[in-house]
Enzyme design. Structure first.
Site, mmCIF file in Angstrom:
data_model
loop_
_atom_site.group_PDB
_atom_site.id
_atom_site.type_symbol
_atom_site.label_atom_id
_atom_site.label_comp_id
_atom_site.label_asym_id
_atom_site.label_seq_id
_atom_site.Cartn_x
_atom_site.Cartn_y
_atom_site.Cartn_z
ATOM 1 N N ASP A 69 47.017 44.647 48.049
ATOM 2 C CA ASP A 69 48.264 44.783 48.166
ATOM 3 C C ASP A 69 49.093 46.182 48.628
ATOM 4 O O ASP A 69 50.266 45.822 48.838
ATOM 5 C CB ASP A 69 49.359 44.260 46.713
ATOM 6 C CG ASP A 69 48.896 45.005 45.735
ATOM 7 O OD1 ASP A 69 47.983 46.109 45.659
ATOM 8 O OD2 ASP A 69 49.365 44.657 44.660
ATOM 9 N N ASP A 86 39.189 42.900 40.079
ATOM 10 C CA ASP A 86 40.395 43.115 39.484
ATOM 11 C C ASP A 86 41.212 42.105 40.175
ATOM 12 O O ASP A 86 41.150 41.656 41.463
ATOM 13 C CB ASP A 86 40.964 44.362 40.018
ATOM 14 C CG ASP A 86 40.561 45.736 38.916
ATOM 15 O OD1 ASP A 86 39.537 45.300 38.160
ATOM 16 O OD2 ASP A 86 40.754 46.770 39.283
ATOM 17 N N CYS A 145 52.216 46.248 41.995
ATOM 18 C CA CYS A 145 51.268 46.481 41.138
ATOM 19 C C CYS A 145 51.851 46.413 40.070
ATOM 20 O O CYS A 145 51.296 46.232 38.805
ATOM 21 C CB CYS A 145 50.551 47.946 41.806
ATOM 22 S SG CYS A 145 49.769 47.945 42.860
ATOM 23 N N ASP A 147 47.000 44.046 37.999
ATOM 24 C CA ASP A 147 45.472 44.433 38.240
ATOM 25 C C ASP A 147 44.689 43.682 37.331
ATOM 26 O O ASP A 147 43.471 43.222 37.693
ATOM 27 C CB ASP A 147 45.240 45.912 37.561
ATOM 28 C CG ASP A 147 45.793 46.859 38.626
ATOM 29 O OD1 ASP A 147 46.501 46.364 39.738
ATOM 30 O OD2 ASP A 147 45.845 47.938 38.410
#
Length: 423
Positions: free
Chosen positions: A305, A254, A407, A170
């Site tokens: 994603d 982000d 992530c 992020d």
């Protein structure tokens, strides 16, 4: 003219001229001496500064420790996030816009407090196992610093507590040999960069480029304080109208809203990434990279994603529940578009900041190896049909904190070169 005029005055004029000339000579000589001394002092200071800097900056190595151009080249080094001390973000307007209504009471009750202790303990253990498996697969694993996220902080514009350093994807984006710190959009994540600074400084000393995007003030003007969300239907209508909780008051983004394919980088306008942020990235990376804005039929766009995950050259996972509006562009370019199967995660499993589609939030170790949820049998079979070996890891409790394998990581170094995969 002064000397000529004085000579016309006779011998006294000549004496005066001689006196004035001597005085000017002494003045010029003194000025030159002082200038020389000043210049010498400055040179000495600069030389001293260079010596000091040379002692704190390691020589640039032939191979930069930071280098990645896409999502699938062989992974050599990765940053994996930490769940330690993770806290529930305060229930502010930007958090409300990115979470589902059934979880709002959870945020209202526990905002600023630790996530449930038992759940957090299991998530920490899962991520440790993930790190161990990455090491066994030959990947160097780095971790952010543990931080006390309970500290309350204030700026002239807002007050908040922190959240976590669980999702490096992020906040950090590697493009070539450059590591870019995203400015973020949630107030609870304003100081998240502090957990990664020791690592980034190390990479910088070893030759990496280091860029920090303009930090937004995160004043009230950055958010639509009256953003009208009550249901999924509301979200669909607002998203289709191009309305988001973040305004265009100042750049924000982000890093997880960007996904790389060599010279082409794809991004979505979302609840946390505005057009000003996208334009900043476009100008910053031009002319070597092309930024393409794509959009989806998504009621709550935040991070690309788990919606559109590029897993190989000309190969992309496209969420069937959130179809890409520009998908024909990829098909015409010869890409293979794969629709992953419906996730198997049960309805009663808490997903406070994410959807079930974290099943497609996978991490490619190279073109033939993928890290995938051990519980998601259907997508494992899909990868096997594609000739890709699934590396199975259980991170079901870690999913609850807002991310899957992609992530939870930022790939620092992938062995490959800059190419074009999209025309």
């Amino acid at each position: 003219m002064l000397r000529v005029r004085c000579l016309r005055g006779g011998s006294r004029g000549a004496e005066a001229a001689h006196l004035i000339g001597a005085m000017l000579g002494r003045a010029v000589t003194g000025w030159v001496q002082r200038a020389f001394q000043s210049t010498s002092s400055s040179a000495a200071a600069i030389q001293s500064q260079v010596i000091v800097e040379d002692t704190i900056t390691e020589p640039v190595t032939p191979e930069c420790p930071v280098c990645a151009f896409n999502e699938w080249d062989p992974l050599e080094e990765v940053i994996v996030g930490r769940a330690e001390n993770a806290r529930v973000p305060p229930f502010t307007v930007e958090v409300k816009a990115n979470t589902y209504e059934k979880y709002w009471p959870f945020y209202q009750k526990f905002g600023g407090q630790l996530f449930p202790e038992d759940h957090l303990t299991k998530a920490i253990a899962e991520i440790e196992e993930m790190c161990n498996i990455l090491r066994l697969e030959g990947v160097t694993v780095r971790r952010p610093e543990p931080i006390d996220w309970s500290c309350q902080y204030s700026t002239p514009d807002f007050t908040s507590t922190g959240m976590y350093a669980a999702m490096p994807r992020d906040i950090l984006l590697v493009v070539g040999n450059e590591i870019i710190e995203a400015p973020m959009a949630w107030r609870s994540r304003f100081f998240e960069y502090r957990a990664y600074r020791p690592l980034i400084k190390e990479y910088f000393r070893k030759g990496a480029k280091w860029t920090t995007a303009p930090k937004p003030t995160m004043s009230d003007d950055l958010y639509d304080q009256d953003y009208p969300i009550r249901s999924v239907e509301d979200r669909h209508i607002l998203a289709s109208q191009g309305k988001f909780v973040t305004t265009e008051h100042e750049p924000c983004f982000d890093a997880a809203d960007f996904i790389r394919a060599g010279r082409d980088i794809f991004v979505q306008r979302s609840q946390v990434t505005n057009y000003m942020g996208i334009e900043w990235m476009r100008r910053h990376l031009a002319p070597d990279y092309n930024i393409h804005i794509i959009s989806f039929k998504d009621p709550n766009p935040m991070h690309i994603d788990a919606t559109f995950n590029i897993i190989g050259p000309g190969l992309v996972l496209s969420n069937p529940d959130r179809p890409c509006r520009q998908i024909d562009m990829f098909i015409k370019a010869g890409w293979t578009v794969v629709k992953p199967p419906t996730p198997l995660i049960p309805d009663d499993h808490p997903l406070w900041m994410s959807s079930k589609w974290l099943s497609m939030n996978v991490l490619m170790l190279d073109e033939k190896r993928v890290m995938v949820d051990a519980n998601e049998i259907s997508i494992q079979k899909m990868f096997e049909r594609l000739g890709i070996r699934p590396i199975k890891v259980n991170i079901r409790h870690a999913n609850s904190l807002g991310g899957g394998f992609h992530c939870w990581t930022t790939d620092v170094r992938r062995r490959g070169t800059l190419q074009s995969y999209f025309n």
